[in-house]
Write an enzyme that holds these catalytic residues in place. Sequence first.
Site, PDB file in Angstrom:
ATOM      1  N   LYS A  58      65.383  65.214  21.141  1.00 58.25           N
ATOM      2  CA  LYS A  58      66.506  64.938  22.046  1.00 58.25           C
ATOM      3  C   LYS A  58      66.219  63.726  22.926  1.00 58.25           C
ATOM      4  O   LYS A  58      67.132  62.966  23.265  1.00 58.25           O
ATOM      5  CB  LYS A  58      66.823  66.161  22.913  1.00 58.25           C
ATOM      6  CG  LYS A  58      67.883  67.045  22.317  1.00 58.25           C
ATOM      7  CD  LYS A  58      67.423  67.918  21.193  1.00 58.25           C
ATOM      8  CE  LYS A  58      67.852  67.655  19.835  1.00 58.25           C
ATOM      9  NZ  LYS A  58      67.258  68.544  18.826  1.00 58.25           N
ATOM     10  N   GLY A 122      43.992  82.301  16.900  1.00 58.91           N
ATOM     11  CA  GLY A 122      43.921  83.761  16.911  1.00 58.91           C
ATOM     12  C   GLY A 122      44.076  84.330  15.515  1.00 58.91           C
ATOM     13  O   GLY A 122      44.843  83.811  14.700  1.00 58.91           O
ATOM     14  N   GLY A 190      70.154  68.217   6.483  1.00 56.71           N
ATOM     15  CA  GLY A 190      70.228  69.386   7.367  1.00 56.71           C
ATOM     16  C   GLY A 190      70.215  68.908   8.812  1.00 56.71           C
ATOM     17  O   GLY A 190      70.371  67.715   9.098  1.00 56.71           O
ATOM     18  N   VAL A 245      65.861  64.412  -4.995  1.00 58.23           N
ATOM     19  CA  VAL A 245      64.703  63.533  -5.095  1.00 58.23           C
ATOM     20  C   VAL A 245      63.682  64.151  -6.046  1.00 58.23           C
ATOM     21  O   VAL A 245      63.312  65.319  -5.916  1.00 58.23           O
ATOM     22  CB  VAL A 245      64.084  63.287  -3.703  1.00 58.23           C
ATOM     23  CG1 VAL A 245      62.774  62.516  -3.821  1.00 58.23           C
ATOM     24  CG2 VAL A 245      65.081  62.542  -2.822  1.00 58.23           C
ATOM     25  N   ALA A 279      62.836  65.757   5.336  1.00 58.22           N
ATOM     26  CA  ALA A 279      63.371  66.785   6.250  1.00 58.22           C
ATOM     27  C   ALA A 279      64.060  67.855   5.421  1.00 58.22           C
ATOM     28  O   ALA A 279      65.271  68.044   5.489  1.00 58.22           O
ATOM     29  CB  ALA A 279      64.337  66.146   7.245  1.00 58.22           C
ATOM     30  N   GLY A 281      63.423  71.133   5.401  1.00 58.92           N
ATOM     31  CA  GLY A 281      63.353  72.477   5.956  1.00 58.92           C
ATOM     32  C   GLY A 281      61.971  72.816   6.481  1.00 58.92           C
ATOM     33  O   GLY A 281      61.043  71.994   6.427  1.00 58.92           O
ATOM     34  N   HIS A 454      90.492  70.635  36.139  1.00 59.68           N
ATOM     35  CA  HIS A 454      91.109  69.448  35.550  1.00 59.68           C
ATOM     36  C   HIS A 454      90.623  68.217  36.291  1.00 59.68           C
ATOM     37  O   HIS A 454      90.562  68.243  37.519  1.00 59.68           O
ATOM     38  CB  HIS A 454      92.626  69.532  35.652  1.00 59.68           C
ATOM     39  CG  HIS A 454      93.298  68.279  35.165  1.00 59.68           C
ATOM     40  ND1 HIS A 454      93.419  67.988  33.821  1.00 59.68           N
ATOM     41  CD2 HIS A 454      93.841  67.232  35.837  1.00 59.68           C
ATOM     42  CE1 HIS A 454      94.023  66.811  33.694  1.00 59.68           C
ATOM     43  NE2 HIS A 454      94.285  66.331  34.902  1.00 59.68           N
TER      44      HIS A 454
HETATM   45  P1  FAD Z   1      56.643  77.309  17.385  1.00 54.81           P
HETATM   46  O1  FAD Z   1      57.395  76.550  18.376  1.00 54.81           O
HETATM   47  O2  FAD Z   1      56.379  76.707  16.053  1.00 54.81           O
HETATM   48  O3  FAD Z   1      55.278  77.716  18.077  1.00 54.81           O
HETATM   49  C1  FAD Z   1      54.281  78.425  17.428  1.00 54.81           C
HETATM   50  C2  FAD Z   1      52.983  78.136  18.137  1.00 54.81           C
HETATM   51  O4  FAD Z   1      52.001  79.021  17.666  1.00 54.81           O
HETATM   52  C3  FAD Z   1      52.462  76.735  17.902  1.00 54.81           C
HETATM   53  O5  FAD Z   1      52.178  76.120  19.131  1.00 54.81           O
HETATM   54  C4  FAD Z   1      51.201  76.945  17.067  1.00 54.81           C
HETATM   55  O6  FAD Z   1      50.183  75.990  17.344  1.00 54.81           O
HETATM   56  C5  FAD Z   1      50.781  78.327  17.525  1.00 54.81           C
HETATM   57  N1  FAD Z   1      49.964  79.059  16.557  1.00 54.81           N
HETATM   58  C6  FAD Z   1      50.233  79.304  15.256  1.00 54.81           C
HETATM   59  N2  FAD Z   1      49.266  80.061  14.690  1.00 54.81           N
HETATM   60  C7  FAD Z   1      48.359  80.278  15.669  1.00 54.81           C
HETATM   61  C8  FAD Z   1      47.137  80.982  15.710  1.00 54.81           C
HETATM   62  N3  FAD Z   1      46.665  81.628  14.649  1.00 54.81           N
HETATM   63  N4  FAD Z   1      46.447  80.985  16.878  1.00 54.81           N
HETATM   64  C9  FAD Z   1      46.925  80.334  17.983  1.00 54.81           C
HETATM   65  N5  FAD Z   1      48.084  79.665  17.986  1.00 54.81           N
HETATM   66  C10 FAD Z   1      48.793  79.641  16.857  1.00 54.81           C
HETATM   67  N6  FAD Z   1      65.519  74.452  17.776  1.00 54.81           N
HETATM   68  C11 FAD Z   1      66.528  74.574  18.650  1.00 54.81           C
HETATM   69  O7  FAD Z   1      66.864  75.694  19.038  1.00 54.81           O
HETATM   70  N7  FAD Z   1      67.193  73.473  19.127  1.00 54.81           N
HETATM   71  C12 FAD Z   1      66.864  72.218  18.739  1.00 54.81           C
HETATM   72  O8  FAD Z   1      67.471  71.237  19.180  1.00 54.81           O
HETATM   73  C13 FAD Z   1      65.798  72.058  17.821  1.00 54.81           C
HETATM   74  N8  FAD Z   1      65.419  70.830  17.418  1.00 54.81           N
HETATM   75  C14 FAD Z   1      64.349  70.691  16.578  1.00 54.81           C
HETATM   76  C15 FAD Z   1      63.973  69.417  16.202  1.00 54.81           C
HETATM   77  C16 FAD Z   1      62.892  69.237  15.361  1.00 54.81           C
HETATM   78  C17 FAD Z   1      62.470  67.841  14.969  1.00 54.81           C
HETATM   79  C18 FAD Z   1      62.153  70.382  14.908  1.00 54.81           C
HETATM   80  C19 FAD Z   1      60.947  70.216  14.038  1.00 54.81           C
HETATM   81  C20 FAD Z   1      62.529  71.651  15.290  1.00 54.81           C
HETATM   82  C21 FAD Z   1      63.635  71.832  16.117  1.00 54.81           C
HETATM   83  N9  FAD Z   1      64.074  73.097  16.508  1.00 54.81           N
HETATM   84  C22 FAD Z   1      65.134  73.228  17.359  1.00 54.81           C
HETATM   85  C23 FAD Z   1      63.408  74.328  16.037  1.00 54.81           C
HETATM   86  C24 FAD Z   1      62.476  74.881  17.107  1.00 54.81           C
HETATM   87  O9  FAD Z   1      61.524  73.909  17.443  1.00 54.81           O
HETATM   88  C25 FAD Z   1      61.807  76.135  16.605  1.00 54.81           C
HETATM   89  O10 FAD Z   1      62.793  77.056  16.192  1.00 54.81           O
HETATM   90  C26 FAD Z   1      60.966  76.786  17.692  1.00 54.81           C
HETATM   91  O11 FAD Z   1      59.982  75.920  18.173  1.00 54.81           O
HETATM   92  C27 FAD Z   1      60.316  78.059  17.152  1.00 54.81           C
HETATM   93  O12 FAD Z   1      59.602  78.670  18.170  1.00 54.81           O
HETATM   94  P2  FAD Z   1      58.367  79.616  17.872  1.00 54.81           P
HETATM   95  O13 FAD Z   1      57.820  79.989  19.201  1.00 54.81           O
HETATM   96  O14 FAD Z   1      58.761  80.688  16.946  1.00 54.81           O
HETATM   97  O15 FAD Z   1      57.324  78.723  17.073  1.00 54.81           O
HETATM   98  P1  AMP Z   2      67.558  72.346   6.449  1.00 58.01           P
HETATM   99  O1  AMP Z   2      67.049  73.523   5.662  1.00 58.01           O
HETATM  100  O2  AMP Z   2      68.822  72.607   7.227  1.00 58.01           O
HETATM  101  O3  AMP Z   2      66.495  71.709   7.279  1.00 58.01           O
HETATM  102  O4  AMP Z   2      67.987  71.245   5.371  1.00 58.01           O
HETATM  103  C1  AMP Z   2      67.119  70.740   4.408  1.00 58.01           C
HETATM  104  C2  AMP Z   2      67.971  70.133   3.289  1.00 58.01           C
HETATM  105  O5  AMP Z   2      67.126  69.439   2.367  1.00 58.01           O
HETATM  106  C3  AMP Z   2      68.747  71.159   2.480  1.00 58.01           C
HETATM  107  O6  AMP Z   2      70.114  70.881   2.591  1.00 58.01           O
HETATM  108  C4  AMP Z   2      68.243  70.966   1.039  1.00 58.01           C
HETATM  109  O7  AMP Z   2      69.280  71.072   0.098  1.00 58.01           O
HETATM  110  C5  AMP Z   2      67.690  69.537   1.073  1.00 58.01           C
HETATM  111  N1  AMP Z   2      66.680  69.277   0.022  1.00 58.01           N
HETATM  112  C6  AMP Z   2      65.625  70.059  -0.310  1.00 58.01           C
HETATM  113  N2  AMP Z   2      64.894  69.498  -1.329  1.00 58.01           N
HETATM  114  C7  AMP Z   2      65.517  68.304  -1.640  1.00 58.01           C
HETATM  115  C8  AMP Z   2      65.258  67.248  -2.596  1.00 58.01           C
HETATM  116  N3  AMP Z   2      64.214  67.279  -3.444  1.00 58.01           N
HETATM  117  N4  AMP Z   2      66.106  66.177  -2.618  1.00 58.01           N
HETATM  118  C9  AMP Z   2      67.155  66.113  -1.774  1.00 58.01           C
HETATM  119  N5  AMP Z   2      67.447  67.086  -0.865  1.00 58.01           N
HETATM  120  C10 AMP Z   2      66.643  68.165  -0.780  1.00 58.01           C
END
Ligand code: FAD
Ligand code: AMP
Length: 482
Positions: A58, A122, A190, A245, A279, A281, A454
């Site tokens: 963001k 952990g 995505g 791809v 990107a 997933g 408004h």
């Molecule tokens: P995580 O945030 O992945 O945290 C897990 C933590 O556990 C990590 O710090 C990791 O180091 C730690 N960990 C793992 N295994 C161990 C272990 N064995 N011992 C100690 N520590 C460990 N979501 C939104 O809602 N809004 C958004 O705008 C958004 N934008 C995103 C943009 C990007 C580019 C990406 C990559 C993700 C985005 N997301 C967004 C998704 C969001 O970041 C995740 O859904 C969220 O962070 C998940 O939270 P979590 O606590 O489950 O896991």
């Molecule tokens: P999201 O799961 O929302 O992060 O989106 C990931 C997107 O990547 C999905 O819409 C998939 O269809 C797409 N995707 C996965 N593998 C491939 C590939 N080999 N080439 C093009 N698109 C892909």
Amino acid sequence: MSKEYDVVVIGSGPAGYVAAIRCSQLGFSTACIEKWLNKENKTVYGGTCLNVGCIPSKALLDTSQKYVEAQDHFSIHGIKVNKVDIDVPAMIGRKDQIVTQLTQGVKGLLAANKVDGIAGTGKLISANKVVVTGHDGKQEELSAKHVIIAAGSVPIDIPPTPIDQETIVDSTGALEFQAVPKRLGVIGAGVIGLELGSVWARLGSEVTVLEALEDFLPLVDRQVAKEAQKILSKQGLDIKLGARVTGSKLGKGAKKTVTVEYLGEDGEHKATFDKLIVAVGRKPFTDALIDPEVGIEIDERGFIKVNDQCMTNVPNVYAVGDVVRGPMLAHKGMEEGVMVAERLANKKTQVNYQLVPSVIYTHPEIAWVGKNEEELKAEEVDYNVGVFPFVASGRALAANDADGLIKTIADAKTDRILGCHIIGPSAADLLQQMVIAMEFSASAEDIGLTMFSHPSLSEGVHEAALAANGHAIHIGNRKRRK
Ligand code: FAD
Ligand code: AMP
């Protein structure tokens, strides 16, 4: 001798740190283990969300949108600027500073709430025991009455495009470019692909998005998805659907490039890029997390199996956030963290999985909650639809930000709001009004009877709800009923 806690949380992302803080607030002695090291090799709390996810993306989206405004929109307001330039390292530096501020903030919150932050990895070795391996290799055993696993997720990589974090990057690498790539490829249309593609397109990259599926944003309401495709294409994203791809080759020159092979409807294609963002997933992260002897069930996609209350099959072990089923969203994990903490304290808290809001932070933003028209048709539910286009909003026109629409869907018999779908300025914040309304089982009439300030963008929420019953004032009423 192992240290004893009521609750040990593994992972300090939004799901983990929120669970830990709420547990401590409710009187449980709590530890939160985190393995993440930042660029300076320091332990940082906050997980994917704060370090390489929601917040840094963001920060770059906001900078790049300001650039677009200065470059293309200021003149419409009569503001003259001589030359607009982007200093990419400064933009990345600002992003890093926000990340530092927020991760420090979480560290402070854990301390203020008397949660023991423990640096290291952990591993659950029994239902009540976690071993932490520190970054120096030393091990410590923690005993816990309850364990909450919040280990999160990591990007998926695909064999055709191995990540080198230089030319072929994942979402983490895409937050670190030090210059605007001339030609940028993005695999996957995505949420993450569109957000990161938008950042660099706004700053001048020629962006090509390769998406294997034929449909654009298949989970989004069709009308909104169509509008989004039109607007994003106009902004310069070349979105190729049905493009899978299949391979890639790095160029040999001093300035590295990558040539991607993809299969389209009409056969094989090649495209060369200066950078490629993969990107496609994210997948749950459970590497070396649980001793198989503990017997925690993992599903076929790698998620820890849990019920609606985030209980695993092993008593006293819970799992929350991206490591379990459901949308990979920070707020979904946070709510699960609170639910588990409160249920440990014998409260009856429950996550409402029917009302998880989703947002894509492009400009305009795309946001939705509840059911869309396609889902309701499939379920044979009769519904009314009210659509308000932002071009009819005085506030949106004043801001020169009037692309998009708000759509409200209400049950034809009961008038209960079943879904809301927005593409437009501040869609995430506008949607939240409807999430609250839906949480209280509001009808479209309830929203219609509510007074809105408004001029505000929120008036669009009012009008879309009125329109569902054919009562809109500021647009023509073409009552659409299914
Ligand atoms: P995580 O945030 O992945 O945290 C897990 C933590 O556990 C990590 O710090 C990791 O180091 C730690 N960990 C793992 N295994 C161990 C272990 N064995 N011992 C100690 N520590 C460990 N979501 C939104 O809602 N809004 C958004 O705008 C958004 N934008 C995103 C943009 C990007 C580019 C990406 C990559 C993700 C985005 N997301 C967004 C998704 C969001 O970041 C995740 O859904 C969220 O962070 C998940 O939270 P979590 O606590 O489950 O896991
Ligand atoms: P999201 O799961 O929302 O992060 O989106 C990931 C997107 O990547 C999905 O819409 C998939 O269809 C797409 N995707 C996965 N593998 C491939 C590939 N080999 N080439 C093009 N698109 C892909």
